[in-house]
Design a protein around this motif. Structure first.
Motif, PDB file in Angstrom:
ATOM      1  N   GLN A 187      19.476 -70.096  36.141  1.00 44.92           N
ATOM      2  CA  GLN A 187      20.073 -70.254  34.820  1.00 44.92           C
ATOM      3  C   GLN A 187      18.968 -70.562  33.818  1.00 44.92           C
ATOM      4  OE1 GLN A 187      23.214 -73.186  34.848  1.00 44.92           O
ATOM      5  NE2 GLN A 187      24.685 -71.765  35.728  1.00 44.92           N
ATOM      6  N   PHE A 188      18.931 -69.779  32.761  1.00 43.37           N
ATOM      7  CA  PHE A 188      17.880 -69.970  31.769  1.00 43.37           C
ATOM      8  C   PHE A 188      18.318 -69.381  30.432  1.00 43.37           C
ATOM      9  CE2 PHE A 188      17.308 -65.935  33.765  1.00 43.37           C
ATOM     10  CZ  PHE A 188      16.810 -65.067  32.806  1.00 43.37           C
ATOM     11  N   GLU A 194      11.761 -63.202  15.309  1.00 38.36           N
ATOM     12  CA  GLU A 194      10.626 -62.426  14.823  1.00 38.36           C
ATOM     13  C   GLU A 194       9.793 -61.997  16.030  1.00 38.36           C
ATOM     14  OE1 GLU A 194       8.915 -64.938  11.794  1.00 38.36           O
ATOM     15  OE2 GLU A 194      10.385 -64.292  10.304  1.00 38.36           O
ATOM     16  N   ASP A 195       8.503 -62.375  16.107  1.00 39.75           N
ATOM     17  CA  ASP A 195       7.704 -61.927  17.246  1.00 39.75           C
ATOM     18  C   ASP A 195       7.513 -63.018  18.296  1.00 39.75           C
ATOM     19  OD1 ASP A 195       5.999 -63.600  15.883  1.00 39.75           O
ATOM     20  OD2 ASP A 195       4.213 -62.377  16.223  1.00 39.75           O
ATOM     21  N   ARG A 196       8.264 -64.121  18.188  1.00 41.26           N
ATOM     22  CA  ARG A 196       8.102 -65.213  19.137  1.00 41.26           C
ATOM     23  C   ARG A 196       9.314 -65.321  20.076  1.00 41.26           C
ATOM     24  NH1 ARG A 196       3.672 -67.526  19.087  1.00 41.26           N
ATOM     25  NH2 ARG A 196       4.407 -68.897  20.777  1.00 41.26           N
ATOM     26  N   VAL A 197       9.015 -65.727  21.301  1.00 44.89           N
ATOM     27  CA  VAL A 197      10.044 -65.857  22.331  1.00 44.89           C
ATOM     28  C   VAL A 197       9.915 -67.238  22.961  1.00 44.89           C
ATOM     29  CG1 VAL A 197      10.875 -64.999  24.556  1.00 44.89           C
ATOM     30  CG2 VAL A 197      10.070 -63.381  22.812  1.00 44.89           C
ATOM     31  N   LYS A 198      11.065 -67.885  23.183  1.00 42.56           N
ATOM     32  CA  LYS A 198      11.099 -69.181  23.844  1.00 42.56           C
ATOM     33  C   LYS A 198      12.046 -69.111  25.031  1.00 42.56           C
ATOM     34  CE  LYS A 198      12.152 -74.086  23.039  1.00 42.56           C
ATOM     35  NZ  LYS A 198      12.650 -75.079  22.043  1.00 42.56           N
ATOM     36  N   VAL A 199      11.584 -69.606  26.184  1.00 41.04           N
ATOM     37  CA  VAL A 199      12.365 -69.588  27.415  1.00 41.04           C
ATOM     38  C   VAL A 199      12.586 -71.022  27.881  1.00 41.04           C
ATOM     39  CG1 VAL A 199      12.512 -68.735  29.784  1.00 41.04           C
ATOM     40  CG2 VAL A 199      11.291 -67.390  28.045  1.00 41.04           C
ATOM     41  N   ASN A 200      13.849 -71.412  28.111  1.00 40.56           N
ATOM     42  CA  ASN A 200      14.196 -72.729  28.651  1.00 40.56           C
ATOM     43  C   ASN A 200      14.842 -72.540  30.015  1.00 40.56           C
ATOM     44  OD1 ASN A 200      14.157 -73.262  25.595  1.00 40.56           O
ATOM     45  ND2 ASN A 200      14.316 -75.321  26.438  1.00 40.56           N
ATOM     46  N   LEU A 201      14.316 -73.225  31.025  1.00 42.99           N
ATOM     47  CA  LEU A 201      14.848 -73.089  32.378  1.00 42.99           C
ATOM     48  C   LEU A 201      15.703 -74.297  32.746  1.00 42.99           C
ATOM     49  CD1 LEU A 201      14.915 -71.495  35.039  1.00 42.99           C
ATOM     50  CD2 LEU A 201      12.923 -72.830  35.766  1.00 42.99           C
ATOM     51  N   LEU A 202      16.935 -74.035  33.235  1.00 45.73           N
ATOM     52  CA  LEU A 202      17.821 -75.109  33.663  1.00 45.73           C
ATOM     53  C   LEU A 202      17.870 -75.233  35.184  1.00 45.73           C
ATOM     54  CD1 LEU A 202      18.778 -74.576  30.676  1.00 45.73           C
ATOM     55  CD2 LEU A 202      21.006 -75.386  31.430  1.00 45.73           C
ATOM     56  N   SER A 224      13.680 -77.893  33.746  1.00 42.03           N
ATOM     57  CA  SER A 224      13.264 -78.813  32.678  1.00 42.03           C
ATOM     58  C   SER A 224      11.899 -78.454  32.107  1.00 42.03           C
ATOM     59  CB  SER A 224      13.262 -80.274  33.159  1.00 42.03           C
ATOM     60  OG  SER A 224      14.558 -80.662  33.550  1.00 42.03           O
ATOM     61  N   MET A 225      11.501 -77.201  32.290  1.00 43.74           N
ATOM     62  CA  MET A 225      10.286 -76.711  31.654  1.00 43.74           C
ATOM     63  C   MET A 225      10.646 -75.574  30.705  1.00 43.74           C
ATOM     64  SD  MET A 225       7.406 -76.677  34.691  1.00 43.74           S
ATOM     65  CE  MET A 225       6.101 -76.245  33.525  1.00 43.74           C
ATOM     66  N   GLN A 226       9.771 -75.321  29.735  1.00 42.47           N
ATOM     67  CA  GLN A 226       9.974 -74.234  28.792  1.00 42.47           C
ATOM     68  C   GLN A 226       8.657 -73.513  28.555  1.00 42.47           C
ATOM     69  OE1 GLN A 226      11.551 -76.190  25.317  1.00 42.47           O
ATOM     70  NE2 GLN A 226       9.580 -77.003  24.676  1.00 42.47           N
ATOM     71  N   ALA A 227       8.780 -72.273  28.123  1.00 46.08           N
ATOM     72  CA  ALA A 227       7.604 -71.457  27.811  1.00 46.08           C
ATOM     73  C   ALA A 227       7.844 -70.750  26.494  1.00 46.08           C
ATOM     74  CB  ALA A 227       7.342 -70.436  28.920  1.00 46.08           C
ATOM     75  N   SER A 228       6.769 -70.502  25.754  1.00 50.12           N
ATOM     76  CA  SER A 228       6.874 -69.747  24.513  1.00 50.12           C
ATOM     77  C   SER A 228       5.666 -68.826  24.397  1.00 50.12           C
ATOM     78  CB  SER A 228       6.951 -70.674  23.296  1.00 50.12           C
ATOM     79  OG  SER A 228       5.769 -71.441  23.179  1.00 50.12           O
ATOM     80  N   GLN A 240       6.969 -79.374  28.937  1.00 48.17           N
ATOM     81  CA  GLN A 240       8.147 -80.023  29.491  1.00 48.17           C
ATOM     82  C   GLN A 240       9.248 -80.049  28.438  1.00 48.17           C
ATOM     83  OE1 GLN A 240       7.733 -81.001  32.668  1.00 48.17           O
ATOM     84  NE2 GLN A 240       9.839 -81.706  33.004  1.00 48.17           N
ATOM     85  N   THR A 241      10.475 -79.772  28.847  1.00 43.04           N
ATOM     86  CA  THR A 241      11.604 -79.843  27.921  1.00 43.04           C
ATOM     87  C   THR A 241      11.945 -81.298  27.647  1.00 43.04           C
ATOM     88  OG1 THR A 241      12.503 -77.789  28.833  1.00 43.04           O
ATOM     89  CG2 THR A 241      13.981 -79.135  27.507  1.00 43.04           C
ATOM     90  N   ASP A 242      12.103 -81.633  26.372  1.00 43.90           N
ATOM     91  CA  ASP A 242      12.448 -83.001  25.996  1.00 43.90           C
ATOM     92  C   ASP A 242      13.813 -83.382  26.567  1.00 43.90           C
ATOM     93  OD1 ASP A 242      13.791 -85.003  23.901  1.00 43.90           O
ATOM     94  OD2 ASP A 242      11.610 -85.233  23.777  1.00 43.90           O
ATOM     95  N   ALA A 243      13.915 -84.636  26.998  1.00 39.34           N
ATOM     96  CA  ALA A 243      15.176 -85.099  27.598  1.00 39.34           C
ATOM     97  C   ALA A 243      16.345 -84.985  26.634  1.00 39.34           C
ATOM     98  CB  ALA A 243      15.013 -86.544  28.071  1.00 39.34           C
TER      99      ALA A 243
END
Length: 333
Positions: A187-188, A194-202, A224-228, A240-243
């Protein structure tokens, strides 16, 4: 588009003609006269446009056939028989590509199922052919294609939350901007602005690559990590994804701004606006904003900001609303 004056045979004839023009416009020996004839055919009936656009979608997702340099007006809605159109497109591809004796499916060129989804002013949940679930935010668009060796989603715009069915032998790949996210089951969330992408992993794990042309599958995320990443990034930025992260509040129809500077808040707001909101300068961009807003009513937020922040609204030459900070008066000594 449904035209009650056309018979099924006439619909099939239009689909056949669209397939023919796909083949000819991709051919090296396509002449100027043929291109002019194509333009005349395209203008002859609105259904010609939608059928040709449907054909181009199939060619485009195959990834092995270049898109012709022909400008075709986009239709707001496309009504067609997907498997009829898909079958014709597959046959055309088989004629147009080398090794025509082999099927596009067995060679991994063409999918055996294809879906297209788009949202405007409502959050929508859809089920992909493999059983995976996808929630689409407002103003989002994606396609799903099932290939022999992988499942592929192309996020064309907006944001989507994925609950992917586990299948280690048939990986699930999301293409967004220049990069991709590779999973087997998890699950993510993927947001493209625009030209930016953000991925959050659950849950589960994913591999994130900032450029589809780079070797390897990318960097691994755990829950609980994310990438951009954005245009030109060699590697995605991992954190790290903020709590107290509220980026998925859109799934409940909310936008949560938790004491953010306007520079950081505007991308979150602008994804819901037809005309992006801007700030006049850096000092305006540092003004902070908070609150919980309905994502379907963000247009009203623009006009209400001067009531809650020390700003006033103007418009630039392109018609964009612009926030300007109100100068602070220096008290007299």
């Amino acid at each position: 588009m449904i035209d009650p004056t056309l018979s099924p045979a006439e619909y099939d004839a239009i689909a056949d003609a669209a397939a023919h023009w796909c083949m000819r416009l991709h051919a090296d020996d396509c002449t100027l006269q043929e291109r002019l004839a194509f333009e005349q055919w395209l203008d002859a009936h609105p259904l010609h446009v939608s059928e040709y656009e449907a054909m181009l979608e199939i060619w485009e997702v195959s990834g092995d056939v270049p898109r012709p340099e022909v400008v075709v007006p986009m239709m707001q809605a496309k009504s067609r028989t997907p498997w009829r159109t898909f079958g014709i497109a597959a046959a055309v591809c088989a004629m147009a590509l080398p090794l025509a004796a082999f099927s596009g499916w067995n060679l991994g060129w063409l999918p055996n199922s294809y879906q297209h989804f788009e949202t405007t002013d409502n959050v929508r949940q859809v089920t992909l052919k493999d059983g995976s679930l996808v929630e689409l935010n407002l103003g989002s668009e994606l396609t799903y294609s099932n290939y022999k060796d992988h499942r592929q989603v192309t996020l064309k715009k907006g944001e989507a939350f994925f609950s992917v069915n586990h299948d280690t032998r048939h990986p699930f790949i999301v293409k967004a901007a220049e990069g991709k996210i590779r999973v087997t089951g998890t699950q993510f969330n993927v947001w493209m602005y625009e030209d930016r992408v953000k991925v959050n992993l659950l849950e589960g794990s994913v591999l994130v690559s900032s450029n589809d042309d780079l070797p390897g599958d990318g960097l691994r995320l755990v829950p609980s990590m994310q990438a951009s990443y954005g245009h030109g990034d060699f590697m995605p930025q991992i954190s790290q994804t903020d709590a107290n992260d509220t980026s998925l509040a859109w799934r409940s129809g909310k936008l949560v701004l938790d004491d953010l500077a306007l520079n950081d808040a505007l991308p979150l707001i602008n994804r819901y606006l037809e005309t992006p909101l801007m700030v006049a300068d850096n000092s305006t961009g540092t003004i902070r904003i908070d609150g919980i807003y309905n994502i379907r009513e963000l247009n009203s937020l623009v006009t209400s900001l001067p009531k809650v922040l020390p700003v006033y609204l103007t418009r630039n030459k392109n018609g964009n609303p612009v926030l300007n900070s109100i100068p602070q008066r220096t008290p007299k000594s």
